[in-house]
Design a protein around this motif. Structure first.
Motif: not given
Ligand SMILES: Nc1ncnc2c1ncn2[C@@H]1O[C@H](COP(=O)(O)OP(=O)(O)O)[C@@H](O)[C@H]1O
Ligand SMILES: [Mg+2]
Lengths: 224, 246
Positions: B88-96, B168-172
């Motif tokens: 799970v990425f800090q900046n979500y990194a979802l496929f747009a 850091e799943p909530t840092s962003a």
């Protein structure tokens, strides 16, 4: 000053129109081939595949750095001297080959830019779930890059349609070649070339309308 | 009890700079471990090495019956490790270019070769679990930060990984969305999912973790149960860090 021979121009319309299919055929085939080649070239550059990357860089540099007309002459008149199996290459094939090489070099650079525009974290996310390089390019990166690059690629298609006119220098009778022949017979150069110019203009205008529609559509899709 | 996940002597260098200086860590089945420490100490790098986003230079990673020697890892090893670790990425990194549902289905279809209806069914369940049952057709750009991160977590959940890694799943996130994401992670933790979570949310770490690991300078300085680390840390560096973050 003599007036334009409108009646003659009018007679030319069906004659030139008869060559639209050949012009579009050359442009379409070259476009599809150039797109595939450009995507491959762009991927080689983005992934920095050793050795190939250098070769592709030189390829792109050469085909962007020399005139299309020179490239066409090289392929049609030059290469067969060395590669004898090319002796009987016809003008249409040589033109398609040249247009493909030339435009793939430009399109590769646009596609590369568009690929690099896809947020790096999406590559990582795709890798993190176990996707292979091929899968992530095909399913995640290239679809997004295509969107970004589409308007530019349509511009290249327009350039390509105009570029097919150079095929007449390889002895191909396409729209431009037909106009040239007509003019040589009638000596009405202005009329003949004006008609063919209007034809190119009309084709490009029609494409531009499509392009604006597409951009609006893509704009919406991105904003969602 | 034996290690389900065993990390031994993990070393990672960036251009000669050692960022991880030999990490040893053993996780028991269902254990939830929180990693804390100052920024730039290699916490993200550790998680990324476990997922081979940054290939480690030395050491051994063992997950269940899969054991990979970093120095000799093949492509197949790398893919196998990735299938066993959800990230799970800090900046979500979802496929747009994919909807929330498609983001969750992607790995099931391409990596696990599930037929589409089965993947859709699983995605539907996960969307329910992450509280987005009605947002499956939304693209990431139409979702709030909190919703996007919940999809990011859902995408990792779909792998059914033995180990989940949260960086850091909530840092962003804007403060208003932090709660819902922490709630979701808490529920996953309650399900005894083995996990490593890097976080700055000390209170949260204390609540959900079985063990706290304090890292500094690419090393594990100290580890222990939350009560011990937060109440009675042995190492001065740990105490100094905890004083700083309050
Ligand atoms: N790709 C990279 N190339 C070079 N240095 C890196 C790279 N990634 C991380 N680092 C360095 O490694 C160190 C640890 O980084 P990181 O793991 O992100 O720390 P943390 O997550 O604890 O804040 C930092 O000094 C950072 O600059
Ligand atoms: Mg970090």
């Amino acid at each position: 000053m003599r007036p334009l021979d409108i009646a003659y121009m009018w007679d030319l319309v069906p004659v030139i129109a008869g060559y639209i299919p050949l012009t579009l055929f050359m442009a379409l085939v070259s476009m599809v081939a150039a797109l595939v080649l450009a995507a491959l070239l762009a991927i080689v550059r983005v992934l920095k595949i050793p050795v190939l990357d250098r070769v592709v860089a030189v390829f792109i540099s050469f085909f962007r750095g020399t005139p299309l007309l020179v490239q066409l002459f090289l392929f049609y008149y030059g290469l067969p001297q060395m590669l004898t199996f090319l002796t009987n290459i016809d003008g249409v094939t040589a033109a398609i080959f040249g247009l493909t090489m030339h435009f793939s070099a430009y399109m590769a650079e646009s596609i590369r830019g568009a690929i690099l525009g896809v947020d790096r974290s999406q590559w990582e996310a795709a890798q993190s779930i176990g996707m292979t390089q091929g899968q992530l390019l095909r399913r995640i990166v290239l679809p997004q890059a295509a969107r970004t690059a589409a308007p530019t690629l349509v511009n290249y298609f327009i350039d390509m349609i105009k570029g097919t006119s150079l095929a007449f220098t390889l002895g191909v009778t396409e729209m431009m070649g037909a106009a040239q022949k007509e003019a040589a017979g009638s000596f009405l150069y202005l009329e003949a070339f004006l008609v063919v110019a209007l034809f190119y203009w009309a084709i490009v205008e029609i494409l531009s309308v499509g392009q604006r529609r597409m951009e609006r559509h893509l704009g919406k899709a991105v904003a969602r | 009890m034996s290690c389900e996940i065993d990390i031994a002597g993990l070393v990672k260098r960036f251009g000669g700079n050692a960022v991880l200086n030999g990490i040893d860590l053993c996780l028991k089945p269902g254990e939830r471990v929180a990693i804390i420490g100052p920024s730039g100490t290699g916490k993200s790098t550790l998680l990324r090495c476990l997922n081979f986003l940054d290939p480690p230079d030395e050491g051994r990673i063992t997950i269940g019956d899969l054991s990979v020697d970093a120095a000799r890892a093949s492509r197949a090893d790398m893919l196998a490790l990735r299938r066993r670790t959800g990230f799970v990425f800090q900046n979500y990194a979802l496929f747009a270019n994919k909807t929330a549902r498609e983001n969750i289905m992607e790995g099931l279809i391409t990596v696990r070769n599930w037929p589409k209806p089965k993947a859709e069914e699983r995605a539907r369940e996960i969307l329910q679990q992450i509280g987005l049952g009605d947002r499956g057709d939304s693209y990431p750009s139409a979702l709030s930060g909190g919703q996007q991160q919940r999809v990011g977590i859902g995408r990792a959940m779909a792998l059914d990984a033995e180990l989940m890694l949260f960086d850091e799943p909530t840092s962003a996130l804007d403060p208003e969305w932090v709660g819902e994401v922490l709630d979701l992670i808490r529920r996953i933790a309650d399900g005894r999912q083995t996990m490593l979570i890097v976080t700055h949310e000390m209170q949260f770490a204390r609540e959900i973790a079985d063990r706290i690991v304090f890292m500094e300078g690419g090393r594990i300085v100290e580890q222990g149960p939350p009560a011990q680390i937060f109440g009675n840390a042995r190492d001065e560096r740990t105490r100094a860090f905890l004083r700083r973050v309050g």
